[in-house]
Structure formats: structure tokens, C-alpha cells
Design an enzyme around this catalytic site. Structure first.
Site, PDB file in Angstrom:
ATOM      1  CG  ASP A  49      -0.367  -0.141   2.630  1.00 47.05           C
ATOM      2  OD1 ASP A  49       0.816  -0.110   2.558  1.00 47.05           O
ATOM      3  OD2 ASP A  49      -1.075  -0.312   3.542  1.00 47.05           O
ATOM      4  CB  SER A  50       4.567   1.847  -0.023  1.00 53.09           C
ATOM      5  OG  SER A  50       4.813   0.530  -1.010  1.00 53.09           O
ATOM      6  CG  ASP A  88       0.702  -3.848   2.483  1.00 50.80           C
ATOM      7  OD1 ASP A  88       0.677  -4.537   3.470  1.00 50.80           O
ATOM      8  OD2 ASP A  88       1.391  -3.152   2.242  1.00 50.80           O
ATOM      9  CE  LYS A 117       3.571  -5.501   3.724  1.00 53.52           C
ATOM     10  NZ  LYS A 117       3.010  -4.386   4.550  1.00 53.52           N
ATOM     11  CD  GLU A 119       0.874  -1.319   7.704  1.00 48.06           C
ATOM     12  OE1 GLU A 119       0.668  -0.473   8.534  1.00 48.06           O
ATOM     13  OE2 GLU A 119       1.406  -1.055   6.675  1.00 48.06           O
ATOM     14  CD  GLU A 186       8.268   0.071   7.249  1.00 45.18           C
ATOM     15  OE1 GLU A 186       7.011  -0.789   7.043  1.00 45.18           O
ATOM     16  OE2 GLU A 186       8.522   1.257   6.720  1.00 45.18           O
TER      17      GLU A 186
HETATM   18  O1  KIV Z   1       3.399  -0.929   1.576  1.00 44.31           O
HETATM   19  C1  KIV Z   1       4.818  -1.506   1.458  1.00 44.31           C
HETATM   20  O2  KIV Z   1       5.505  -1.243   0.423  1.00 44.31           O
HETATM   21  C2  KIV Z   1       5.275  -2.110   2.541  1.00 44.31           C
HETATM   22  C3  KIV Z   1       6.540  -2.186   2.435  1.00 44.31           C
HETATM   23  C4  KIV Z   1       7.423  -0.958   2.937  1.00 44.31           C
HETATM   24  C5  KIV Z   1       7.120  -3.443   3.444  1.00 44.31           C
HETATM   25  O3  KIV Z   1       4.665  -2.356   3.465  1.00 44.31           O
END
Ligand code: KIV
Length: 269
Positions: A49-50, A88, A117, A119, A186
Site C-alpha cells: 500500500d506504499s 497488502d 501481508k 499490519e 520495519e
Molecule cells: O507497503 C509497502 O510497500 C510495505 C513495505 C514498506 C514493506 O509495507
């Protein structure tokens, strides 16, 4: 040729094996074309989600919706023939276990990704158990969790205080016991990544979490020098694509203006 293809095709069990001698290599991607370029080279591609920040120019990662994630993850998965693709789970302001499980299943069904993934801390334990039951691989994201911040300017390093240190370590082990297949760490101090990597039976993937992790991940736009607005200490620039693009574009503009491009070679007669 055939055996090379078989060797390169990654699977969850062999990549996320704590006993592997070599490190797990991961990078982010949000697009079809870039994924094709890196597919053979890394073990795992994260549709992070970056993208909110580096692709859409937004202030934080929270504005990525499930539908946006589906669009990008589909394109990435389509191009990834050998690497594993994780998406994400986008930010949500409310925590509801059943809702998270439902959203993960939906995005997975729409994209055919290999895993997710998420968080979060120990509150994710039941979610991970539920996803494990239906064979959905989960990588948990501990330490600096960008979804908790309204702006990257507020990002900080985690684990310096004893309480913080103990909590992250405890959470990592709780989530491992719940069935997570990997722990992304992170922005944490080296001592924690060493402790978690040593204690845990699943691999740790670090970003700003030292060389002691079992694998590493970076945001592609950062390590390629394509996103220049924010440069954390942990990012090594392996290229300077923004400079290279400017050189190419300046040349193109000059050639168009001086009528050197297009010419006979590029036209249909
Ligand atoms: O969203 C993302 O790209 C991430 C990375 C920073 C690991 O979570």
C-alpha cells in the site's frame, strides 16, 4: 531450459523455510510491466500500500482502497510467473476480525495472489488462525506500521524503550503461534530483529531492521531512485532512475525540436 523454469518457480514452503541458507529477497511492485522485469530475480513481490505514496503521491498509505489494491495486484499477479505475490491488506479505521477475513478472502479470490501481508499486533491472532484454516498464508507486519500514521513525516523507529521492545517481541511470537508464515519487521532497532529472528521458527523479513533478518524488502521506487521525496536512512539507492529518465526525456525533446526525431527510420512510407 525446462529444468531452469522449474527451479525458478517459487513456492511458499520452500521460500519461507527458516532453514534456508540463503536470504529471502523481496521488492514491491504495483504494475504489470515492472513485475515482468523483476519476476525472475526476487523471491517475493509485494503489492504494497506504499503505492499510495510513491505511485499516487498521497500523504500516507491509508487511502488505498480494496478495489485499488485489486486492480494493481491483478496486474502484478498476471506478470509474475516465478515469484510469489503478496498483497497488502489496505487500511481500515475499524477492527473487525470477520470483516478482515472476509476482505482478505475477497481480494485473494479477485487477484489470485499467493498470500497477504497485514499490519497489526497480537490483536491479529484470531484472524491469522482463521486464515490459516482456509490455507491463506499471512505475513504479519510489526514495528513501524505506516498505516498508523497520517503522514510519513511522523514515522519513527520502534523498540528503543524496554516496553516497546518486549511488546514487539511478544507479539511476534504470538502471531507466529497463530500460524503466520513470516514476520516483516520495519523500522526497528537491530537488537530486536536479532532477538526475534533467533527466537522465531518462521523467517523475518526486514526493512530498516538490520542485516540479521532472514530476508529483506525495499520499496522499488526508493531503491531505484525513482521516488525522491522521502529518503529514509535504511534505503540504499541501487540506481538513479529519475536522473536517467530526465536525461532521456531531455534528449527526446531536443531531437523533436531540432527535427532529428522522427526521421526516415521511424516512419511508414
Ligand atoms: O507497503 C509497502 O510497500 C510495505 C513495505 C514498506 C514493506 O509495507
Amino acid at each position: 531450459m525446462f529444468s531452469r523454469v522449474v527451479d525458478m518457480k517459487r513456492n511458499i514452503k520452500t521460500v519461507f523455510n527458516k532453514n534456508n541458507k540463503r536470504k529471502i529477497t523481496c521488492l514491491t511492485s504495483y504494475s504489470y510491466n515492472y513485475t515482468k522485469i523483476i519476476d525472475d530475480l526476487v523471491d517475493v513481490i509485494l503489492v504494497g500500500d506504499s503505492m499510495g505514496m510513491v505511485l499516487y503521491g498521497l500523504e500516507n498509505t491509508r487511502t488505498i482502497s480494496d478495489e485499488m489494491m485489486i486492480h494493481h495486484a491483478r496486474a502484478v499477479k498476471k506478470a509474475a510467473k516465478n515469484s510469489l505475490v503478496f498483497f497488502d491488506l489496505p487500511y481500515s479505521s475499524r477492527f473487525d476480525e470477520n470483516d478482515i477475513v472476509k476482505r482478505v478472502k475477497y481480494i485473494l479470490r479477485k487477484t489470485n495472489c499467493d498470500g497477504v501481508k497485514i499490519e497489526g499486533n497480537s490483536e491479529l491472532a484470531n484472524v491469522i488462525k482463521k486464515l490459516k484454516k482456509v490455507n491463506i498464508p499471512v505475513m504479519v507486519h510489526l514495528g513501524l506500521q505506516p498505516q498508523k500514521f497520517s503522514s510519513s513525516k511522523k514515522f519513527k523507529i520502534f523498540g528503543r524503550g524496554k516496553r516497546d521492545f518486549d511488546k514487539i517481541t511478544k507479539d511476534a511470537l504470538i502471531l507466529e503461534n497463530s500460524g503466520a508464515i513470516a514476520i516483516l519487521l520495519e523500522g526497528i532497532i537491530t537488537k530486536i530483529s536479532k532477538v526475534i529472528t533467533n527466537l522465531s521458527n518462521i523467517p523475518t523479513i526486514g526493512i530498516g531492521a538490520s542485516e540479521f533478518c532472514d530476508g529483506q524488502i525495499l520499496v522499488s521506487e526508493d531503491m531505484l531512485g525513482l521516488f525522491t521525496e522521502y529518503h529514509p536512512k535504511f534505503v540504499k539507492k541501487y540506481s538513479n532512475l529519475s536522473r536517467d529518465i530526465q536525461i532521456a526525456v531531455k534528449k527526446y525533446v531536443k531531437e523533436v525540436n531540432t527535427k532529428r526525431f522522427p526521421n526516415k527510420k521511424f516512419r511508414y512510407d
